[in-house]
Design a protein around this motif. Structure first.
Motif, PDB file in Angstrom:
ATOM      1  N   GLN A  21       0.842  -1.182   0.003  1.00  0.00           N
ATOM      2  CA  GLN A  21      -0.098  -0.163  -0.083  1.00  0.00           C
ATOM      3  C   GLN A  21       0.947   1.074   0.108  1.00  0.00           C
ATOM      4  OE1 GLN A  21      -2.996  -0.194   2.947  1.00  0.00           O
ATOM      5  NE2 GLN A  21      -3.723  -1.930   2.551  1.00  0.00           N
ATOM      6  N   GLU A  22       2.075   1.349  -0.168  1.00  0.00           N
ATOM      7  CA  GLU A  22       3.124   2.364  -0.076  1.00  0.00           C
ATOM      8  C   GLU A  22       2.664   3.119  -1.165  1.00  0.00           C
ATOM      9  OE1 GLU A  22       5.731   4.948   1.607  1.00  0.00           O
ATOM     10  OE2 GLU A  22       4.783   3.600   2.662  1.00  0.00           O
ATOM     11  N   PRO A  23       2.298   4.197  -1.220  1.00  0.00           N
ATOM     12  CA  PRO A  23       1.994   5.142  -2.654  1.00  0.00           C
ATOM     13  C   PRO A  23       3.265   5.197  -3.478  1.00  0.00           C
ATOM     14  CG  PRO A  23       1.118   6.237  -0.751  1.00  0.00           C
ATOM     15  CD  PRO A  23       1.981   5.031  -0.206  1.00  0.00           C
ATOM     16  N   ALA A  24       3.261   4.913  -4.642  1.00  0.00           N
ATOM     17  CA  ALA A  24       4.255   5.114  -5.632  1.00  0.00           C
ATOM     18  C   ALA A  24       4.358   6.342  -6.614  1.00  0.00           C
ATOM     19  CB  ALA A  24       4.550   3.902  -6.405  1.00  0.00           C
ATOM     20  N   LEU A  25       5.194   7.167  -6.490  1.00  0.00           N
ATOM     21  CA  LEU A  25       5.111   8.416  -7.459  1.00  0.00           C
ATOM     22  C   LEU A  25       6.528   8.232  -8.343  1.00  0.00           C
ATOM     23  CD1 LEU A  25       4.175  11.367  -5.071  1.00  0.00           C
ATOM     24  CD2 LEU A  25       2.815  10.133  -6.827  1.00  0.00           C
ATOM     25  N   ALA A  26       6.181   8.459  -9.610  1.00  0.00           N
ATOM     26  CA  ALA A  26       7.248   8.430 -10.420  1.00  0.00           C
ATOM     27  C   ALA A  26       8.004   9.600 -10.369  1.00  0.00           C
ATOM     28  CB  ALA A  26       6.876   8.473 -11.938  1.00  0.00           C
ATOM     29  N   THR A  27       9.321   9.664 -10.488  1.00  0.00           N
ATOM     30  CA  THR A  27      10.466  10.637 -10.327  1.00  0.00           C
ATOM     31  C   THR A  27       9.726  11.915 -11.252  1.00  0.00           C
ATOM     32  OG1 THR A  27      11.798   9.923 -11.861  1.00  0.00           O
ATOM     33  CG2 THR A  27      12.141   9.316  -9.321  1.00  0.00           C
ATOM     34  N   ASN A  28       9.402  11.729 -12.259  1.00  0.00           N
ATOM     35  CA  ASN A  28       8.836  12.487 -13.446  1.00  0.00           C
ATOM     36  C   ASN A  28       7.564  13.034 -13.103  1.00  0.00           C
ATOM     37  OD1 ASN A  28       7.955  10.139 -14.259  1.00  0.00           O
ATOM     38  ND2 ASN A  28       8.425  10.532 -16.331  1.00  0.00           N
ATOM     39  N   ALA A  29       6.930  12.583 -12.046  1.00  0.00           N
ATOM     40  CA  ALA A  29       5.630  13.010 -11.895  1.00  0.00           C
ATOM     41  C   ALA A  29       5.230  14.364 -11.853  1.00  0.00           C
ATOM     42  CB  ALA A  29       4.880  12.274 -10.617  1.00  0.00           C
ATOM     43  N   PRO A  30       3.986  14.901 -12.123  1.00  0.00           N
ATOM     44  CA  PRO A  30       3.811  16.541 -11.883  1.00  0.00           C
ATOM     45  C   PRO A  30       4.179  16.782 -10.699  1.00  0.00           C
ATOM     46  CG  PRO A  30       2.484  15.478 -13.427  1.00  0.00           C
ATOM     47  CD  PRO A  30       3.072  14.425 -12.967  1.00  0.00           C
ATOM     48  N   LYS A  31       4.627  17.833 -10.143  1.00  0.00           N
ATOM     49  CA  LYS A  31       4.865  18.465  -8.948  1.00  0.00           C
ATOM     50  C   LYS A  31       3.579  19.119  -8.564  1.00  0.00           C
ATOM     51  CE  LYS A  31       9.114  16.811  -8.707  1.00  0.00           C
ATOM     52  NZ  LYS A  31       8.912  15.413  -8.604  1.00  0.00           N
ATOM     53  N   ASP A  32       3.397  19.058  -7.301  1.00  0.00           N
ATOM     54  CA  ASP A  32       1.975  19.807  -6.584  1.00  0.00           C
ATOM     55  C   ASP A  32       2.653  21.452  -6.644  1.00  0.00           C
ATOM     56  OD1 ASP A  32      -0.343  20.405  -5.366  1.00  0.00           O
ATOM     57  OD2 ASP A  32       0.302  19.615  -3.339  1.00  0.00           O
ATOM     58  N   ARG A  99     -14.273   2.175   3.009  1.00  0.00           N
ATOM     59  CA  ARG A  99     -15.537   1.233   3.812  1.00  0.00           C
ATOM     60  C   ARG A  99     -16.499   1.884   4.123  1.00  0.00           C
ATOM     61  NH1 ARG A  99     -10.764  -1.246   5.591  1.00  0.00           N
ATOM     62  NH2 ARG A  99     -11.294  -0.665   7.641  1.00  0.00           N
ATOM     63  N   ASP A 100     -17.570   1.549   3.996  1.00  0.00           N
ATOM     64  CA  ASP A 100     -18.831   2.137   4.639  1.00  0.00           C
ATOM     65  C   ASP A 100     -18.866   3.856   4.408  1.00  0.00           C
ATOM     66  OD1 ASP A 100     -19.529  -0.415   5.395  1.00  0.00           O
ATOM     67  OD2 ASP A 100     -18.305  -0.278   7.165  1.00  0.00           O
ATOM     68  N   GLY A 101     -18.635   4.050   3.350  1.00  0.00           N
ATOM     69  CA  GLY A 101     -18.537   5.670   3.000  1.00  0.00           C
ATOM     70  C   GLY A 101     -17.456   6.371   3.479  1.00  0.00           C
ATOM     71  N   GLN A 102     -16.449   5.668   4.124  1.00  0.00           N
ATOM     72  CA  GLN A 102     -15.275   6.409   4.581  1.00  0.00           C
ATOM     73  C   GLN A 102     -13.800   5.935   3.897  1.00  0.00           C
ATOM     74  OE1 GLN A 102     -16.674   8.877   7.298  1.00  0.00           O
ATOM     75  NE2 GLN A 102     -14.524   8.288   7.894  1.00  0.00           N
ATOM     76  N   VAL A 103     -13.189   7.222   3.639  1.00  0.00           N
ATOM     77  CA  VAL A 103     -11.955   7.013   2.856  1.00  0.00           C
ATOM     78  C   VAL A 103     -10.762   6.795   4.056  1.00  0.00           C
ATOM     79  CG1 VAL A 103     -10.137   8.063   1.302  1.00  0.00           C
ATOM     80  CG2 VAL A 103     -12.676   8.292   0.708  1.00  0.00           C
ATOM     81  N   MET A 104      -9.818   6.027   4.091  1.00  0.00           N
ATOM     82  CA  MET A 104      -8.858   5.943   5.152  1.00  0.00           C
ATOM     83  C   MET A 104      -7.580   5.944   4.460  1.00  0.00           C
ATOM     84  SD  MET A 104     -11.290   3.448   7.293  1.00  0.00           S
ATOM     85  CE  MET A 104     -12.056   2.965   5.631  1.00  0.00           C
ATOM     86  N   GLY A 105      -6.750   6.680   4.830  1.00  0.00           N
ATOM     87  CA  GLY A 105      -5.367   6.729   4.154  1.00  0.00           C
ATOM     88  C   GLY A 105      -4.448   7.525   5.066  1.00  0.00           C
ATOM     89  N   ARG A 106      -3.311   8.292   4.245  1.00  0.00           N
ATOM     90  CA  ARG A 106      -2.376   9.156   4.821  1.00  0.00           C
ATOM     91  C   ARG A 106      -2.283  10.402   4.145  1.00  0.00           C
ATOM     92  NH1 ARG A 106       2.618   5.583   4.834  1.00  0.00           N
ATOM     93  NH2 ARG A 106       1.595   4.696   3.286  1.00  0.00           N
TER      94      ARG A 106
END
Length: 156
Positions: A21-32, A99-106
């Motif tokens: 589940q560790e999110p992966a971002l490419a090194t060339n992904a657009p920056k925020d 689950r059950d209408g809730q988003v869980m993450g970081r």
């Protein structure tokens, strides 16, 4: 302490799931590109069509996430952190489960305005507070991010 084979298998499975589940971002992904807001009312009007598009396409993106995205792809959503003083900040959430209408993450943004939160903090919220969604791919491309792409060129 001795673990039975079934308990050991469960422990190993949980460890593998957490790692997967560790999110992966490419090194060339657009920056925020954080954007300050001069007028909250105008900002709300300006992003409304993009929020509507994100919400209308979210069920399909959610279904893909729940079925399991291909290796190297990650699912993020955007919501707002709210400060006790009425301030707000839009942030990316790296989704771990829905689950059950809730988003869980970081929290996967570095909050600059609402200081009660920090990058990688656990965070959950009702799906109806979702503003946008994003699927990242290993080649740096992405799907969704309707509000985010608009904000990259936003002039107040």
């Amino acid at each position: 302490m001795r673990l039975s084979h079934s308990k050991l298998a469960v422990v190993l499975l949980l460890c593998a799931s957490a790692h997967a589940q560790e999110p992966a971002l490419a090194t060339n992904a657009p920056k925020d590109k954080p954007t300050a807001v001069a007028s909250r009312e105008k900002f709300e009007r300006d992003i409304a069509p993009y929020v509507a598009r994100a919400k209308s396409t979210y069920p399909q993106a959610k279904a893909r996430f729940l079925q399991g995205l291909p290796k190297g792809q990650s699912f993020f959503v955007t919501t707002r952190l709210l400060g006790a003083d009425g301030s707000f900040e839009q942030v990316f959430i790296a989704v771990q489960s829905i689950r059950d209408g809730q988003v869980m993450g970081r929290i996967w943004s570095d909050p600059h305005i609402v200081k009660a939160y920090k990058y990688r903090d656990a965070y959950s919220f009702p799906e109806d507070r979702l503003l946008d969604w994003l699927i990242t791919k290993p080649d740096g491309s992405e799907e969704g991010n309707f509000v985010g792409n608009f904000l990259d060129t936003y002039k107040q």
